[in-house]
Design an enzyme around this catalytic site. Structure first.
Site, PDB file in Angstrom:
ATOM      1  N   HIS A 268     -37.741 -15.362-100.770  1.00 47.04           N
ATOM      2  CA  HIS A 268     -38.724 -16.212 -99.920  1.00 47.04           C
ATOM      3  C   HIS A 268     -39.094 -17.533-100.614  1.00 47.04           C
ATOM      4  O   HIS A 268     -38.412 -18.299-100.987  1.00 47.04           O
ATOM      5  CB  HIS A 268     -39.647 -15.081 -99.743  1.00 47.04           C
ATOM      6  CG  HIS A 268     -40.726 -15.243 -98.934  1.00 47.04           C
ATOM      7  ND1 HIS A 268     -40.594 -16.313 -98.024  1.00 47.04           N
ATOM      8  CD2 HIS A 268     -42.053 -14.981 -98.787  1.00 47.04           C
ATOM      9  CE1 HIS A 268     -41.737 -16.471 -97.405  1.00 47.04           C
ATOM     10  NE2 HIS A 268     -42.599 -15.405 -97.702  1.00 47.04           N
ATOM     11  N   HIS A 307     -31.471 -19.032 -92.915  1.00 43.59           N
ATOM     12  CA  HIS A 307     -33.017 -18.414 -92.524  1.00 43.59           C
ATOM     13  C   HIS A 307     -32.739 -17.364 -91.621  1.00 43.59           C
ATOM     14  O   HIS A 307     -31.953 -17.333 -90.552  1.00 43.59           O
ATOM     15  CB  HIS A 307     -33.796 -19.796 -91.850  1.00 43.59           C
ATOM     16  CG  HIS A 307     -35.185 -19.255 -91.825  1.00 43.59           C
ATOM     17  ND1 HIS A 307     -35.955 -18.813 -91.131  1.00 43.59           N
ATOM     18  CD2 HIS A 307     -36.091 -19.621 -92.928  1.00 43.59           C
ATOM     19  CE1 HIS A 307     -37.159 -18.518 -91.138  1.00 43.59           C
ATOM     20  NE2 HIS A 307     -37.346 -19.330 -92.454  1.00 43.59           N
ATOM     21  N   ASP A 363     -36.778 -25.016 -98.167  1.00 46.49           N
ATOM     22  CA  ASP A 363     -36.894 -25.104 -99.793  1.00 46.49           C
ATOM     23  C   ASP A 363     -35.661 -25.917-100.247  1.00 46.49           C
ATOM     24  O   ASP A 363     -35.807 -26.108-101.400  1.00 46.49           O
ATOM     25  CB  ASP A 363     -36.598 -23.552-100.156  1.00 46.49           C
ATOM     26  CG  ASP A 363     -38.087 -22.752-100.074  1.00 46.49           C
ATOM     27  OD1 ASP A 363     -39.014 -23.649-100.238  1.00 46.49           O
ATOM     28  OD2 ASP A 363     -37.705 -21.637 -99.968  1.00 46.49           O
TER      29      ASP A 363
HETATM   30  N1  ACO Z   1     -25.623 -18.698 -98.876  1.00 45.28           N
HETATM   31  C1  ACO Z   1     -24.343 -18.126 -98.480  1.00 45.28           C
HETATM   32  N2  ACO Z   1     -23.972 -17.392 -97.695  1.00 45.28           N
HETATM   33  C2  ACO Z   1     -25.489 -16.848 -96.896  1.00 45.28           C
HETATM   34  C3  ACO Z   1     -26.447 -17.583 -97.162  1.00 45.28           C
HETATM   35  C4  ACO Z   1     -26.629 -18.555 -98.012  1.00 45.28           C
HETATM   36  N3  ACO Z   1     -27.738 -19.270 -98.510  1.00 45.28           N
HETATM   37  N4  ACO Z   1     -27.410 -16.995 -96.469  1.00 45.28           N
HETATM   38  C5  ACO Z   1     -26.734 -16.094 -95.430  1.00 45.28           C
HETATM   39  N5  ACO Z   1     -25.339 -15.902 -95.919  1.00 45.28           N
HETATM   40  C6  ACO Z   1     -24.562 -15.137 -95.256  1.00 45.28           C
HETATM   41  C7  ACO Z   1     -24.567 -13.839 -95.639  1.00 45.28           C
HETATM   42  O1  ACO Z   1     -23.788 -13.541 -96.793  1.00 45.28           O
HETATM   43  C8  ACO Z   1     -24.166 -13.000 -94.524  1.00 45.28           C
HETATM   44  O2  ACO Z   1     -22.566 -13.139 -94.375  1.00 45.28           O
HETATM   45  P1  ACO Z   1     -21.859 -12.016 -93.708  1.00 45.28           P
HETATM   46  O3  ACO Z   1     -22.127 -11.926 -92.553  1.00 45.28           O
HETATM   47  O4  ACO Z   1     -20.342 -12.525 -94.176  1.00 45.28           O
HETATM   48  O5  ACO Z   1     -22.240 -10.891 -94.618  1.00 45.28           O
HETATM   49  C9  ACO Z   1     -24.701 -13.952 -93.341  1.00 45.28           C
HETATM   50  O6  ACO Z   1     -24.903 -15.172 -93.946  1.00 45.28           O
HETATM   51  C10 ACO Z   1     -25.918 -13.458 -92.801  1.00 45.28           C
HETATM   52  O7  ACO Z   1     -26.777 -13.352 -93.669  1.00 45.28           O
HETATM   53  P2  ACO Z   1     -28.049 -12.382 -93.829  1.00 45.28           P
HETATM   54  O8  ACO Z   1     -28.433 -12.149 -95.395  1.00 45.28           O
HETATM   55  O9  ACO Z   1     -27.938 -11.230 -93.044  1.00 45.28           O
HETATM   56  O10 ACO Z   1     -29.198 -13.418 -93.139  1.00 45.28           O
HETATM   57  P3  ACO Z   1     -30.491 -13.294 -93.267  1.00 45.28           P
HETATM   58  O11 ACO Z   1     -31.287 -13.412 -92.246  1.00 45.28           O
HETATM   59  O12 ACO Z   1     -31.086 -11.673 -93.614  1.00 45.28           O
HETATM   60  O13 ACO Z   1     -31.188 -13.762 -94.784  1.00 45.28           O
HETATM   61  C11 ACO Z   1     -32.142 -15.334 -96.101  1.00 45.28           C
HETATM   62  C12 ACO Z   1     -31.861 -14.805 -94.630  1.00 45.28           C
HETATM   63  C13 ACO Z   1     -32.753 -14.354 -96.932  1.00 45.28           C
HETATM   64  C14 ACO Z   1     -33.145 -16.600 -95.958  1.00 45.28           C
HETATM   65  C15 ACO Z   1     -30.778 -15.939 -96.424  1.00 45.28           C
HETATM   66  O14 ACO Z   1     -30.281 -16.882 -95.817  1.00 45.28           O
HETATM   67  C16 ACO Z   1     -30.788 -16.358 -98.108  1.00 45.28           C
HETATM   68  O15 ACO Z   1     -30.592 -15.476 -99.039  1.00 45.28           O
HETATM   69  N6  ACO Z   1     -30.941 -17.796 -98.159  1.00 45.28           N
HETATM   70  C17 ACO Z   1     -30.789 -18.201 -99.234  1.00 45.28           C
HETATM   71  C18 ACO Z   1     -32.478 -17.977-100.030  1.00 45.28           C
HETATM   72  C19 ACO Z   1     -33.189 -19.006 -99.377  1.00 45.28           C
HETATM   73  O16 ACO Z   1     -33.093 -20.204 -99.264  1.00 45.28           O
HETATM   74  N7  ACO Z   1     -34.569 -18.588 -98.764  1.00 45.28           N
HETATM   75  C20 ACO Z   1     -35.573 -19.294 -98.348  1.00 45.28           C
HETATM   76  C21 ACO Z   1     -35.570 -18.771 -97.108  1.00 45.28           C
HETATM   77  S1  ACO Z   1     -36.890 -20.017 -96.218  1.00 45.28           S
HETATM   78  C22 ACO Z   1     -38.375 -19.218 -96.759  1.00 45.28           C
HETATM   79  O17 ACO Z   1     -38.453 -17.977 -97.135  1.00 45.28           O
HETATM   80  C23 ACO Z   1     -39.572 -20.166 -97.037  1.00 45.28           C
END
Ligand code: ACO
Length: 431
Positions: A268, A307, A363
């Site tokens: 987050h 996201h 971010d």
């Molecule tokens: N890098 C690589 N792969 C990713 C990323 C990433 N940043 N984010 C998601 N994926 C992939 C997952 O591995 C998954 O792949 P799969 O279908 O092969 O298993 C798919 O994309 C879906 O990912 P989920 O985790 O189900 O997506 P979710 O909506 O739950 O997660 C999140 C959202 C937590 C923000 C995620 O994208 C992430 O971890 N990003 C990196 C951390 C980040 O930048 N967080 C800031 C968010 S903005 C904020 O809070 C202000």
């Protein structure tokens, strides 16, 4: 003729149910009547991670993740970032309308005049180790304010709520700046009421021996825009925590501390800190392709990408990119920018990211700006917490005033998968 209902046929029993649809949602409790037998507790919806659950109705923030739209109280984020100040935006988020001149003057006066901390809070901060993470200091100190303002428990008293709101919005920057000064062994710099909200924050962070600190207008504006962009984002995890803890009728200081604790997490608000660590780890532009390959094989994530709601470019990331160049023009180009741009370029052309609709989020660039402004990486999520405080408070108040929610504690159900009833085994008899 179409009706606003949903017909459900339970193939286990052959029974048919009709449940009302209200504004695009069914009430989860309407599923409870669907049962196989008298002993059956009724159907529940199973939704780990709240992928498709709306726990409330809200009038504060609108997001369309597919189109990349973000609006506070109906106003597009792009217009607010360009034309409004952070305090004006904060007023809008809380009260629902843009303030008149008099309302803004009154609101700013209240915030400005609540920024000083009780001297005992300073002693509290003094007690932390020199290398304590400022987010840990912020979380515990804001929680500790609950012991200073015991009337904050009167959560249904509008006057008391207003007072705690002024205090929280005003004191978060002071706590944050004191935590920073403590970590670098500098004397605390007290608030300066002549300065703007962000100008004063820069003063408390960076004032040295000069009699009067004068914030650079470019940095003051950049921080103001960043604060506007971070002010609210509907039901994200920290806001959900604020509503969850608030639903137990805890006081707002404890609820904000809990929300800030959620914001601390690297998935987050802690993500901007992780972005900088990632860029440092990559080290140079030519190492970007290898890093992307590692991410694709599941070795870590590309921080600052992806996201839960946005499946398009995060509208905040676009605005931030512009602010970044304003700051770099003043402070010099951040050497990590080239690595970030190359990561973005490669990721946006790569099938892995395209298929999963992974775009830069808020971010991705914010950390680069904060770093160029002279802020250490540890402070990034603290800055986020300052800006988001008004969003948390607005949601908390909305929940308390919502007749559907104010007396309902947040209490999800579960699907029990543990052991059946069994008898206690004395320790001597255990294998
Ligand atoms: N890098 C690589 N792969 C990713 C990323 C990433 N940043 N984010 C998601 N994926 C992939 C997952 O591995 C998954 O792949 P799969 O279908 O092969 O298993 C798919 O994309 C879906 O990912 P989920 O985790 O189900 O997506 P979710 O909506 O739950 O997660 C999140 C959202 C937590 C923000 C995620 O994208 C992430 O971890 N990003 C990196 C951390 C980040 O930048 N967080 C800031 C968010 S903005 C904020 O809070 C202000």
């Amino acid at each position: 003729m179409a009706s606003d209902t949903l017909t459900i046929i339970d193939n286990r029993t052959g029974r048919k149910y009709e449940v009302p649809v209200h504004g695009g949602a069914i009430y989860a409790v309407d599923l409870r009547q669907i049962r196989v037998s008298e002993e059956d507790g009724g159907l529940v919806s199973f939704d780990p991670g709240y992928m498709n659950t709306a726990p409330c109705q809200s009038k504060i923030t609108f997001i369309d993740g597919d189109l990349g739209i973000l609006r506070y109280r109906g106003y597009p984020i792009e217009q607010l970032a360009e034309k409004a100040s952070y305090l004006e935006t904060a007023y809008l988020i809380l009260r629902g309308e843009l303030p008149t001149k008099t309302q803004l003057a009154d609101w700013s006066h209240h915030i400005t005049h609540h920024s000083i901390l009780h001297e005992n809070v300073k002693k509290f901060i003094d007690g932390f180790h020199h290398d304590a993470h400022p987010m840990g200091m912020l979380v515990s100190t804001v929680g500790a304010l609950s012991t200073f303002y015991t009337e904050a428990k009167s959560i249904f008293d509008a006057e008391s709520r207003d007072k705690q709101t002024y205090r929280l919005v005003a004191k978060m920057p002071t706590i944050a700046a004191f935590a920073y000064r403590h970590s670098i062994g500098m004397p605390y710099a007290y608030p300066d009421n002549d300065l703007s909200y962000t100008g004063n924050f820069l003063n408390m962070l960076f004032k040295m021996t000069e009699l009067k600190y004068r914030p650079h207008p470019v940095l003051e504006k950049a921080l103001d825009v960043l604060f506007i962009l971070h002010a609210d984002h509907e039901q994200n995890i920290s806001t959900s925590v604020m509503r969850g803890v608030g639903s137990a009728h805890s006081d707002p200081y404890c609820s904000v501390a809990a929300a800030a604790a959620a914001l601390y997490g690297p998935l987050h608000g802690g993500a901007n800190e992780q972005v900088l660590r990632m860029l440092n780890e990559i080290g140079s532009k030519d190492k970007v392709p290898a890093f992307i390959e590692k991410v694709k094989t599941g070795e870590g994530r590309l921080m600052g990408f992806g996201h839960r709601v946005y499946k398009n470019y995060d509208p905040r990331a676009k605005i931030i990119k512009k602010v970044a160049y304003d700051v770099f023009d003043l402070k010099g180009r951040n050497p990590l920018l080239d690595i970030a741009l190359e990561l973005e370029r490669i990721a946006l052309e790569d099938d892995y990211f395209i298929k999963r609709k992974l775009y830069p989020n808020v971010d991705f660039y914010s950390g680069l700006i904060y770093q160029s402004m002279g802020l250490p990486i540890d402070m990034f999520s603290v800055l986020f917490a300052i800006a988001r405080t008004i969003g948390w408070i607005a949601h908390w108040e909305e929940m308390l005033l919502d007749p559907e929610q104010k007396m309902k504690i947040a209490r999800p159900r579960q699907i029990y998968k543990g052991a059946e009833k069994r008898d206690y085994v004395p320790i001597e008899a255990r294998k």
